[in-house]
Design an enzyme around this catalytic site. Structure first.
Site, PDB file in Angstrom:
ATOM      1  N   ASP A   1       0.167   0.944 -11.982  1.00 35.50           N
ATOM      2  CA  ASP A   1       0.783   1.726 -10.902  1.00 35.50           C
ATOM      3  C   ASP A   1      -0.371   2.148 -10.013  1.00 35.50           C
ATOM      4  O   ASP A   1      -1.535   1.789 -10.266  1.00 35.50           O
ATOM      5  CB  ASP A   1       1.562   2.945 -11.461  1.00 35.50           C
ATOM      6  CG  ASP A   1       2.706   3.365 -10.555  1.00 35.50           C
ATOM      7  OD1 ASP A   1       2.465   3.611  -9.359  1.00 35.50           O
ATOM      8  OD2 ASP A   1       3.853   3.453 -11.036  1.00 35.50           O
TER       9      ASP A   1
ATOM     10  N   HIS B   1       3.701   0.174  -5.680  1.00 32.86           N
ATOM     11  CA  HIS B   1       2.958   0.875  -6.739  1.00 32.86           C
ATOM     12  C   HIS B   1       1.703   0.089  -7.149  1.00 32.86           C
ATOM     13  O   HIS B   1       1.356   0.034  -8.327  1.00 32.86           O
ATOM     14  CB  HIS B   1       3.861   1.123  -7.954  1.00 32.86           C
ATOM     15  CG  HIS B   1       4.967   2.091  -7.670  1.00 32.86           C
ATOM     16  ND1 HIS B   1       4.811   3.450  -7.756  1.00 32.86           N
ATOM     17  CD2 HIS B   1       6.250   1.894  -7.270  1.00 32.86           C
ATOM     18  CE1 HIS B   1       5.953   4.066  -7.431  1.00 32.86           C
ATOM     19  NE2 HIS B   1       6.842   3.141  -7.122  1.00 32.86           N
TER      20      HIS B   1
ATOM     21  N   GLU C   1      10.999   1.250  -5.238  1.00 35.46           N
ATOM     22  CA  GLU C   1      10.473   2.088  -4.157  1.00 35.46           C
ATOM     23  C   GLU C   1       9.497   1.371  -3.219  1.00 35.46           C
ATOM     24  O   GLU C   1       8.531   1.977  -2.750  1.00 35.46           O
ATOM     25  CB  GLU C   1       9.774   3.318  -4.762  1.00 35.46           C
ATOM     26  CG  GLU C   1      10.700   4.184  -5.581  1.00 35.46           C
ATOM     27  CD  GLU C   1       9.990   5.301  -6.319  1.00 35.46           C
ATOM     28  OE1 GLU C   1      10.522   6.411  -6.345  1.00 35.46           O
ATOM     29  OE2 GLU C   1       8.896   5.060  -6.893  1.00 35.46           O
TER      30      GLU C   1
HETATM   31  C1  ACM Z   1      11.093   5.054 -10.655  1.00 35.27           C
HETATM   32  O1  ACM Z   1      11.293   6.227 -11.037  1.00 35.27           O
HETATM   33  N1  ACM Z   1      10.376   4.843  -9.566  1.00 35.27           N
HETATM   34  C2  ACM Z   1      11.588   3.922 -11.377  1.00 35.27           C
END
Ligand code: ACM
Length: 487
Positions: free
Chosen positions: A151, A212, A269
């Site tokens: 991430d 991410h 996201e």
């Molecule tokens: C998430 O909480 N971005 C999967």
């Protein structure tokens, strides 16, 4: 000393006598499917006739445990069932002074997927903590560790072909970007995988993409697709052919390392960091060449292409529910439904006959506070209380393709084991019972009785659990960054 021992023994005899014949409940979490006990107890070392049978007509994880005066017999569908029978025996022995209750326990899980997601990008805990978590997962018959290893704060998995991923990308945590690199070598991973396998736990790695990705982009900026003001260098670059070669090479090493039939590619996201896509030449060229529908079309192209890559490596793709906006292989792939505020997305997954692991923020995100009085922890969507966890899943979120449940331990504000324990326990056993035990057998009050006793075990292990029954006076372990909790 001798006198003390005599008194303790006398007390234990009295206790077991007191329980003889009337208490037909059993101290096992998660609660078994069927319990037919006499209430009598027998010392484990008196059970000299021991029989183990694998009965292939039973489901792999199912078991039947019979205890009589001198005999113990276990019948199970497979090695996992035998292992779970042992877990039940261990819990009874711990609770009843090395004795078992006489009678029969028949047991099998409600859901096939009983998982925990651990985020080690934001804070890195290391091998011993992961092994302790695996021990507790095994105790509660949980069988999937979804390991969030990459991430933006840090890349935690050694990839031999791209050593900078860990040397550079492994530096820093969510709390402190300057701490030295921390990550798992491939030998570490093999050690943990062996430990998990011995406990019948499958480990599924998550390599989050295309968002991410800031830690990876610090290491190899040539594959960065940029980001936004708030999330710089957040994405890989879907416009460059080299990006697909790079990510495929990474996944090839992942496949070599992890025997699980799945790879989780995140996919969540992405919009956090696509501002720079508007001006990125390679991305704009891709849009023109492939006639894509703007940035969403680029995301679609990337996810659908990586879906094929994952399949070409012989694995099934798992993604956060964001990936189901695109034309992936719905009947093969798996989605983790985390947008609890978007039930329509879950409906869409089910309409597509997609297998779904239920990971809704409410109540499966264990970074959320478990009590309104708590100072620290996520609070945007509410509170993840013990009874909410236990009551999950409501019928409205179930369908024939529901695979199971997963508790998600995001660690922005969990910098150390003390706080990790506090956020995980005792919600983990509640979640385990929700995942294992049939709805008709679940009773929160009964769970609480067993939980109270389970806390004796936590004390013996030095686990810093949230003292649900008597929180007064317990210090709430603080995260490193207090100022983020102003909301
Ligand atoms: C998430 O909480 N971005 C999967």
């Amino acid at each position: 000393m001798r006198k003390e021992l005599f008194l303790v023994t006398l007390c234990m005899m009295f206790l077991s006598c007191a329980e003889e014949g009337n208490d037909t409940s059993v101290q096992i979490i998660p609660a078994p499917s069927e319990v037919a006990l006499t209430g009598k107890m027998v010392a484990f070392d008196k059970l000299t006739a021991r029989k183990l049978v694998i009965d292939k007509s039973m489901p792999e994880e199912a078991y039947e445990l019979r205890v009589s005066r001198g005999k113990i017999s276990i019948k199970a569908g497979g090695e996992a069932g035998l292992f779970y029978a042992q877990q039940s025996i261990e819990q009874e022995r711990q609770a009843y002074g090395d004795s078992l209750k006489v009678g029969r326990i028949t047991d099998a899980p409600r859901f096939e997927w009983r998982g925990v997601m651990l985020d080690e990008s934001r804070h890195f805990f290391g091998k011993e903590t992961v092994k302790s978590l695996l021990d507790m997962m095994a105790r509660y018959k949980l069988n999937k560790l979804h390991w969030h290893l990459t991430d933006s704060p840090g890349w935690r998995l050694e990839i031999k072909q791209y050593p900078l991923l860990t040397e550079v990308g492994g530096k820093g945590t969510h709390s402190n970007p300057d701490v030295p690199a921390a990550f798992y070598t491939q030998d570490d991973i093999r050690e943990i995988l062996a430990y998990a396998e011995a406990r019948h736990i499958m480990v599924i790695p998550e390599i989050d993409m295309p968002g991410h990705a800031a830690a990876a982009n610090r290491a190899y900026p040539e594959y960065s697709g940029g980001g936004s003001k708030k999330h710089p260098d957040f994405t890989f670059n879907p416009g460059k052919e080299e990006t697909y070669v790079y990510l495929t090479n990474i996944l090839k090493e992942v496949v070599q390392l992890f025997p699980a039939p799945y790879i989780h590619i995140g996919g969540d996201e992405v919009f956090f960091g696509t501002d720079d896509w508007d001006t990125d030449q390679a991305i704009q060229q891709l849009i023109a060449d492939k006639k894509l529908d703007g940035k969403k079309g680029v995301e679609r192209y990337f996810i659908e292409r990586m879906d094929s890559v994952v399949h070409s490596l012989g694995k099934t793709l798992i993604g956060w529910d964001d990936v189901a906006e695109f034309n992936i292989d719905f009947e093969r792939d798996i989605a983790c439904w985390w947008h609890h505020n978007m039930p329509e997305r879950l409906t869409h997954l089910y309409e597509k006959k997609m297998s779904v692991v239920l990971t809704p923020r409410m109540p499966m995100y264990f970074d959320y506070r478990q009590n309104e009085s708590h100072k620290y922890g996520m609070r945007h969507w509410g509170t993840v209380t013990l009874d909410n966890v236990y009551a999950f899943p409501q019928d409205s979120v179930l369908a024939p393709t529901t695979k199971g449940l997963e508790a998600c331990v995001w660690t922005e504000f969990i910098p150390d084991v003390k706080r990790l324990d506090y956020m995980v326990y005792p919600r983990l056993p509640a979640m385990a019972e929700a995942a294992w035990t049939d709805k008709a057998r679940k009773h929160f009050d009964d769970f609480l009785l067993r939980l109270k006793r389970e806390m004796v075990y936590y004390d013996s292990k030095g686990i810093n659990y949230y003292q649900y029954f008597s929180p007064e006076g317990q210090e709430e372990p603080a995260p490193t960054l207090n100022d983020v909790f102003k909301d």
